[in-house]
Design a protein around this motif. Structure first.
Motif, PDB file in Angstrom:
ATOM      1  N   PHE A   1      81.127 -32.407 151.477  1.00 58.75           N
ATOM      2  CA  PHE A   1      80.918 -31.078 151.592  1.00 58.75           C
ATOM      3  C   PHE A   1      79.776 -30.783 150.590  1.00 58.75           C
ATOM      4  CE2 PHE A   1      85.443 -31.496 152.300  1.00 58.75           C
ATOM      5  CZ  PHE A   1      85.452 -30.480 153.610  1.00 58.75           C
TER       6      PHE A   1
ATOM      7  N   ARG B   1      83.007 -35.086 147.151  1.00 56.04           N
ATOM      8  CA  ARG B   1      83.464 -35.940 148.223  1.00 56.04           C
ATOM      9  C   ARG B   1      85.035 -35.984 148.212  1.00 56.04           C
ATOM     10  NH1 ARG B   1      78.319 -37.860 147.101  1.00 56.04           N
ATOM     11  NH2 ARG B   1      76.882 -38.072 149.087  1.00 56.04           N
ATOM     12  N   PRO B   2      85.903 -35.111 148.383  1.00 62.13           N
ATOM     13  CA  PRO B   2      87.206 -35.277 148.289  1.00 62.13           C
ATOM     14  C   PRO B   2      87.824 -36.302 149.234  1.00 62.13           C
ATOM     15  CG  PRO B   2      86.714 -33.275 149.419  1.00 62.13           C
ATOM     16  CD  PRO B   2      85.476 -33.936 148.931  1.00 62.13           C
TER      17      PRO B   2
ATOM     18  N   ALA C   1      80.655 -28.926 155.756  1.00 59.57           N
ATOM     19  CA  ALA C   1      80.677 -30.307 155.689  1.00 59.57           C
ATOM     20  C   ALA C   1      79.574 -30.891 156.504  1.00 59.57           C
ATOM     21  CB  ALA C   1      81.852 -30.463 156.846  1.00 59.57           C
TER      22      ALA C   1
ATOM     23  N   TYR D   1      85.722 -28.372 157.929  1.00 61.55           N
ATOM     24  CA  TYR D   1      85.840 -27.262 157.157  1.00 61.55           C
ATOM     25  C   TYR D   1      86.820 -26.173 157.510  1.00 61.55           C
ATOM     26  CZ  TYR D   1      84.699 -24.219 153.292  1.00 61.55           C
ATOM     27  OH  TYR D   1      84.807 -23.476 152.216  1.00 61.55           O
TER      28      TYR D   1
ATOM     29  N   ILE E   1      90.890 -36.220 151.597  1.00 58.92           N
ATOM     30  CA  ILE E   1      91.839 -35.232 152.251  1.00 58.92           C
ATOM     31  C   ILE E   1      92.798 -36.188 153.496  1.00 58.92           C
ATOM     32  CG2 ILE E   1      92.357 -33.005 153.413  1.00 58.92           C
ATOM     33  CD1 ILE E   1      89.825 -32.171 152.177  1.00 58.92           C
TER      34      ILE E   1
ATOM     35  N   GLU F   1      92.387 -30.647 146.445  1.00 56.71           N
ATOM     36  CA  GLU F   1      91.612 -31.936 146.444  1.00 56.71           C
ATOM     37  C   GLU F   1      90.229 -31.657 146.382  1.00 56.71           C
ATOM     38  OE1 GLU F   1      95.706 -33.159 148.288  1.00 56.71           O
ATOM     39  OE2 GLU F   1      94.139 -31.146 148.102  1.00 56.71           O
ATOM     40  N   TYR F   2      89.857 -30.459 147.238  1.00 49.74           N
ATOM     41  CA  TYR F   2      88.379 -30.087 147.479  1.00 49.74           C
ATOM     42  C   TYR F   2      87.869 -29.005 146.451  1.00 49.74           C
ATOM     43  CZ  TYR F   2      85.138 -26.357 149.258  1.00 49.74           C
ATOM     44  OH  TYR F   2      84.189 -25.668 149.252  1.00 49.74           O
TER      45      TYR F   2
ATOM     46  N   LEU G   1      90.210 -26.611 156.684  1.00 46.85           N
ATOM     47  CA  LEU G   1      90.313 -26.955 155.238  1.00 46.85           C
ATOM     48  C   LEU G   1      90.732 -25.578 154.544  1.00 46.85           C
ATOM     49  CD1 LEU G   1      90.337 -28.319 152.523  1.00 46.85           C
ATOM     50  CD2 LEU G   1      87.873 -28.034 152.326  1.00 46.85           C
ATOM     51  N   LYS G   2      89.329 -24.738 154.856  1.00 52.68           N
ATOM     52  CA  LYS G   2      89.638 -23.116 154.260  1.00 52.68           C
ATOM     53  C   LYS G   2      90.533 -22.231 154.923  1.00 52.68           C
ATOM     54  CE  LYS G   2      86.599 -19.658 152.060  1.00 52.68           C
ATOM     55  NZ  LYS G   2      87.390 -18.663 152.807  1.00 52.68           N
TER      56      LYS G   2
ATOM     57  N   SER H   1      80.202 -23.704 151.394  1.00 50.73           N
ATOM     58  CA  SER H   1      80.272 -24.951 151.551  1.00 50.73           C
ATOM     59  C   SER H   1      80.336 -25.416 152.948  1.00 50.73           C
ATOM     60  CB  SER H   1      81.595 -25.530 150.742  1.00 50.73           C
ATOM     61  OG  SER H   1      81.865 -26.918 150.959  1.00 50.73           O
TER      62      SER H   1
ATOM     63  N   ARG I   1      87.935 -39.680 153.318  1.00 48.86           N
ATOM     64  CA  ARG I   1      86.887 -39.091 152.536  1.00 48.86           C
ATOM     65  C   ARG I   1      86.001 -38.332 153.270  1.00 48.86           C
ATOM     66  NH1 ARG I   1      85.689 -39.878 147.316  1.00 48.86           N
ATOM     67  NH2 ARG I   1      86.720 -41.778 147.304  1.00 48.86           N
TER      68      ARG I   1
END
Length: 286
Positions: free
Chosen positions: A148, A138-139, A126, A66, A141, A178-179, A69-70, A124, A145
């Motif tokens: 989160f 559950r995106p 993971a 994660y 990416i 996506e998330y 991701l962010k 959030s 899959r």
């Protein structure tokens, strides 16, 4: 005595052909030939740039956590933007010079509040699942899959409802669509949020994702952004309220404080004055 007549030496066939070619090239033809060489060089350069652009646009990065991701601070965005400026022969380093406005015209005439998502409205995490969470998204990416587990900040539902009654509410997050879109679908089931913007609407400035409000089609006197990351509003700090990051504190009251702030903004024509007054009060309390 018969005198011998001197004959000019016979030139080779190669010399004769060379002379004929030289005689046929008039100044105009020489210029055309030179221009053709220049255009051929430009064509090769543009073809090479488009090939590089195609390779970059097809590049995928593996997302393994994660944090990536962010908080990713490097991406292909800067390289793609550099190629774009090269292709249009733009030497200006200001990427906003011809940037389009992102928001459609406001029909309500309300002031606009931009809200960050992660660590501002929710937290959030993971897998593995934490002890407390409100829902799971559950995106998919990069073809994988991921799970989160999302915890809502205390008071977020009431805050969004109160804010939407008086303001145009826009979520502007640096997270991937996506998330983030799945999180917002669950968080905003009453459709109180007017617009959503994701990482692809941020600017990459020196490896940092910046949310540039000047490109949103709104008068900056009528705009406020709430975010836990100062880098996000580096271009318009006078429009920003820095909120304490939320992780899992069940006694967190930051959104109730913000609700009181926005309830009292009716007397301000310029929201930057309201933000300045709010910041002064917060400094005194500290």
């Amino acid at each position: 005595m018969v005198s011998k007549v001197k004959r000019a030496p016979i030139k080779s066939i190669k010399d004769l052909r060379s002379n004929r070619r030289w005689r046929r090239k008039t100044p105009i033809k020489n210029a055309v030939s030179a221009s053709s060489a220049v255009f051929a060089s430009i064509h090769r350069r543009i073809t090479k740039l488009f090939s590089k652009l195609a390779r970059l646009s097809g590049t995928h990065k593996n997302t393994t956590s994660y944090k990536i991701l962010k908080k990713t601070t490097t991406s292909d965005f800067e390289s793609l933007d550099t190629i774009r400026r090269t292709l249009v022969f733009d030497d200006n380093n200001d990427t906003n010079h011809h940037a389009p406005l992102l928001l459609p015209p406001s029909l309500s005439g309300r002031k606009t509040v931009f809200l960050d998502l992660d660590e501002t409205l929710i937290h959030s995490k993971a897998s593995p699942p934490p002890e407390r969470f409100d829902f799971v998204v559950r995106p998919v990416i990069d073809g994988e899959r991921m799970d989160f587990y999302v915890l809502k900040r205390p008071g977020v539902d009431e805050f969004l409802e109160a804010l939407a009654a008086k303001y145009e509410v826009v979520v502007f997050t640096a997270a991937l669509k996506e998330y983030a879109s799945m999180v917002l679908d669950r968080l905003d089931q009453n459709r109180l949020i007017s617009h959503r913007f994701y990482r692809d609407s941020c600017r990459n400035v020196d490896g940092k994702l910046v949310k540039d409000l000047s490109q949103m089609g709104r008068d900056l006197k009528r705009v406020v952004i709430v975010d836990d990351n100062p880098n996000s509003f580096a271009n318009q700090p006078e429009n920003a309220i820095l909120i304490r990051p939320f992780i899992d504190d069940v006694f967190d009251r930051e959104l109730w404080k913000l609700k009181s702030f926005f309830d009292g903004c009716d007397c301000y024509d310029d929201m930057r004055d309201a933000v300045k007054h709010h910041s002064t009060l917060q400094q005194k309390l500290c």
